[in-house]
Design a protein around this motif. Structure first.
Motif, PDB file in Angstrom:
ATOM      1  N   ARG A  62       0.853  -1.186   0.000  1.00 48.59           N
ATOM      2  CA  ARG A  62       0.000   0.000   0.000  1.00 48.59           C
ATOM      3  C   ARG A  62       0.888   1.235   0.000  1.00 48.59           C
ATOM      4  N   GLY A  63       0.363   2.322  -0.514  1.00 48.46           N
ATOM      5  CA  GLY A  63       1.122   3.567  -0.581  1.00 48.46           C
ATOM      6  C   GLY A  63       1.577   4.078   0.771  1.00 48.46           C
ATOM      7  N   GLU A  64       0.806   3.767   1.816  1.00 43.47           N
ATOM      8  CA  GLU A  64       1.170   4.192   3.164  1.00 43.47           C
ATOM      9  C   GLU A  64       2.299   3.349   3.723  1.00 43.47           C
ATOM     10  N   ASP A  65       2.435   2.111   3.222  1.00 36.61           N
ATOM     11  CA  ASP A  65       3.363   1.155   3.815  1.00 36.61           C
ATOM     12  C   ASP A  65       4.704   1.062   3.116  1.00 36.61           C
ATOM     13  N   ILE A  66       4.811   1.650   1.942  1.00 32.10           N
ATOM     14  CA  ILE A  66       6.062   1.537   1.204  1.00 32.10           C
ATOM     15  C   ILE A  66       7.162   2.304   1.932  1.00 32.10           C
ATOM     16  N   ASP A  89      -5.750   4.825   3.682  1.00 35.26           N
ATOM     17  CA  ASP A  89      -6.099   5.161   5.061  1.00 35.26           C
ATOM     18  C   ASP A  89      -5.535   6.514   5.464  1.00 35.26           C
ATOM     19  N   SER A  90      -4.376   6.865   4.908  1.00 42.27           N
ATOM     20  CA  SER A  90      -3.728   8.120   5.276  1.00 42.27           C
ATOM     21  C   SER A  90      -3.215   8.839   4.038  1.00 42.27           C
ATOM     22  N   VAL A  91      -3.937   9.862   3.622  1.00 45.03           N
ATOM     23  CA  VAL A  91      -3.509  10.678   2.492  1.00 45.03           C
ATOM     24  C   VAL A  91      -2.146  11.285   2.795  1.00 45.03           C
ATOM     25  N   GLN A  92      -1.943  11.764   4.024  1.00 41.68           N
ATOM     26  CA  GLN A  92      -0.675  12.396   4.383  1.00 41.68           C
ATOM     27  C   GLN A  92       0.502  11.434   4.271  1.00 41.68           C
ATOM     28  N   SER A  93       0.310  10.169   4.634  1.00 41.83           N
ATOM     29  CA  SER A  93       1.404   9.191   4.527  1.00 41.83           C
ATOM     30  C   SER A  93       1.790   8.958   3.073  1.00 41.83           C
ATOM     31  N   VAL A  94       0.809   8.859   2.201  1.00 45.58           N
ATOM     32  CA  VAL A  94       1.099   8.668   0.775  1.00 45.58           C
ATOM     33  C   VAL A  94       1.803   9.900   0.220  1.00 45.58           C
ATOM     34  N   LEU A  95       1.313  11.081   0.571  1.00 48.52           N
ATOM     35  CA  LEU A  95       1.956  12.309   0.105  1.00 48.52           C
ATOM     36  C   LEU A  95       3.372  12.442   0.661  1.00 48.52           C
ATOM     37  N   MET A 130     -24.343   6.741  -0.682  1.00 46.06           N
ATOM     38  CA  MET A 130     -23.689   5.671  -1.440  1.00 46.06           C
ATOM     39  C   MET A 130     -22.343   5.238  -0.855  1.00 46.06           C
ATOM     40  N   ALA A 131     -21.808   5.992   0.077  1.00 43.11           N
ATOM     41  CA  ALA A 131     -20.462   5.735   0.599  1.00 43.11           C
ATOM     42  C   ALA A 131     -20.248   4.310   1.108  1.00 43.11           C
ATOM     43  N   PRO A 132     -21.165   3.735   1.897  1.00 42.15           N
ATOM     44  CA  PRO A 132     -20.904   2.367   2.375  1.00 42.15           C
ATOM     45  C   PRO A 132     -20.799   1.337   1.236  1.00 42.15           C
ATOM     46  N   ALA A 133     -21.648   1.451   0.247  1.00 39.73           N
ATOM     47  CA  ALA A 133     -21.595   0.516  -0.884  1.00 39.73           C
ATOM     48  C   ALA A 133     -20.323   0.724  -1.697  1.00 39.73           C
ATOM     49  N   LEU A 134     -19.958   1.974  -1.925  1.00 35.37           N
ATOM     50  CA  LEU A 134     -18.757   2.271  -2.705  1.00 35.37           C
ATOM     51  C   LEU A 134     -17.514   1.745  -1.989  1.00 35.37           C
ATOM     52  N   TYR A 135     -17.485   1.852  -0.681  1.00 36.25           N
ATOM     53  CA  TYR A 135     -16.360   1.357   0.100  1.00 36.25           C
ATOM     54  C   TYR A 135     -16.157  -0.145  -0.127  1.00 36.25           C
ATOM     55  N   ILE A 136     -17.251  -0.880  -0.146  1.00 34.94           N
ATOM     56  CA  ILE A 136     -17.189  -2.338  -0.335  1.00 34.94           C
ATOM     57  C   ILE A 136     -16.853  -2.693  -1.779  1.00 34.94           C
ATOM     58  N   LEU A 137     -17.489  -2.036  -2.721  1.00 34.17           N
ATOM     59  CA  LEU A 137     -17.362  -2.399  -4.134  1.00 34.17           C
ATOM     60  C   LEU A 137     -16.121  -1.835  -4.822  1.00 34.17           C
ATOM     61  N   ALA A 138     -15.502  -0.817  -4.259  1.00 38.71           N
ATOM     62  CA  ALA A 138     -14.413  -0.120  -4.948  1.00 38.71           C
ATOM     63  C   ALA A 138     -13.134  -0.054  -4.116  1.00 38.71           C
ATOM     64  N   ASN A 139     -12.737  -1.178  -3.551  1.00 38.38           N
ATOM     65  CA  ASN A 139     -11.445  -1.264  -2.849  1.00 38.38           C
ATOM     66  C   ASN A 139     -11.249  -0.222  -1.759  1.00 38.38           C
ATOM     67  N   GLY A 140     -12.284   0.014  -0.949  1.00 35.76           N
ATOM     68  CA  GLY A 140     -12.146   0.934   0.176  1.00 35.76           C
ATOM     69  C   GLY A 140     -12.289   2.400  -0.171  1.00 35.76           C
ATOM     70  N   CYS A 141     -12.860   2.687  -1.314  1.00 37.46           N
ATOM     71  CA  CYS A 141     -13.023   4.062  -1.782  1.00 37.46           C
ATOM     72  C   CYS A 141     -13.949   4.861  -0.857  1.00 37.46           C
ATOM     73  N   THR A 142     -13.518   6.091  -0.541  1.00 39.54           N
ATOM     74  CA  THR A 142     -14.329   7.014   0.250  1.00 39.54           C
ATOM     75  C   THR A 142     -14.262   8.397  -0.397  1.00 39.54           C
ATOM     76  N   PHE A 143     -15.195   9.252  -0.039  1.00 38.07           N
ATOM     77  CA  PHE A 143     -15.192  10.626  -0.558  1.00 38.07           C
ATOM     78  C   PHE A 143     -14.456  11.507   0.438  1.00 38.07           C
ATOM     79  N   LYS A 144     -13.465  12.246  -0.063  1.00 39.38           N
ATOM     80  CA  LYS A 144     -12.632  13.077   0.800  1.00 39.38           C
ATOM     81  C   LYS A 144     -12.520  14.489   0.224  1.00 39.38           C
ATOM     82  N   ASP A 145     -12.256  15.418   1.121  1.00 36.75           N
ATOM     83  CA  ASP A 145     -11.968  16.797   0.712  1.00 36.75           C
ATOM     84  C   ASP A 145     -10.473  16.889   0.411  1.00 36.75           C
TER      85      ASP A 145
END
Length: 187
Positions: A62-66, A89-95, A130-145
């Protein structure tokens, strides 16, 4: 140059390199992709696009773990983020990992992400529904600012140029139309 892509999925961005000189100018391409299924799909897409000499390296994390190896600190010209920050899980870790990998003074993060619609709009309410369904169907996808998250993390050390746009989606996916795209250039 050297390219690092977080979350390339099945290699959808490889279409951007088809029949271009840019594919030949890439000396190293590292794909950070934790989904085992996508690894073989990436190889198939590479072949389908005729990218025979394309220097693809796949890292199954994962991008956070590399852990960016010390010899790779400041060695990449470009980091690509396409529809990946919604699933981490962490946008800041990936950035932070992207920043560590990028060359100083001009290394670029090229991004395109779907984002949270403005609060109180119909699309915002549909996204919340739609967030709960999208999370399950799209590899943990969530809506973020992501405008706020990227700006607050990168803002002091990067010049960020982005724009909002409505991505072309089928009517039943209208709630994922709000997007941002842009480039963040390391100072």
């Amino acid at each position: 140059g050297r390219v690092l892509e977080f979350g390339p999925g099945p290699g959808a961005n490889f279409k951007c390199f088809q029949n271009t000189t840019s594919a030949r100018s890439i000396e190293r391409y590292v794909a950070v992709e934790p989904n085992e299924y996508f690894k073989e799909e990436m190889r198939k897409e590479k072949d389908a696009q005729g990218l025979d000499d394309f220097p693809l390296e796949i890292v199954g994390l994962r991008g956070e773990d590399i852990d960016i190896a010390p010899e790779d600190h400041g060695s990449f010209d470009v980091v690509v983020l396409t529809h990946v920050l919604c699933s981490v899980d962490s946008v800041q870790s990936v950035l932070a990992n992207a920043e560590k990998a990028l060359k100083p003074d001009g290394g670029r993060i090229v991004f395109m992400e779907h984002v949270l619609a403005p609060e109180g709009t119909t699309t915002w309410y549909v996204q919340r529904f739609m967030a709960p369904a999208l999370y399950i169907l799209a590899n943990g996808c969530t809506f973020k600012d992501l405008v706020t998250e990227m700006g607050s993390y990168l803002g002091n050390r990067f010049d960020i140029d982005f724009s909002h746009f409505e991505a072309p989606m089928p009517w039943f996916m209208h709630f994922v139309r709000p997007h941002i795209k842009g480039v963040a250039t390391k100072r």
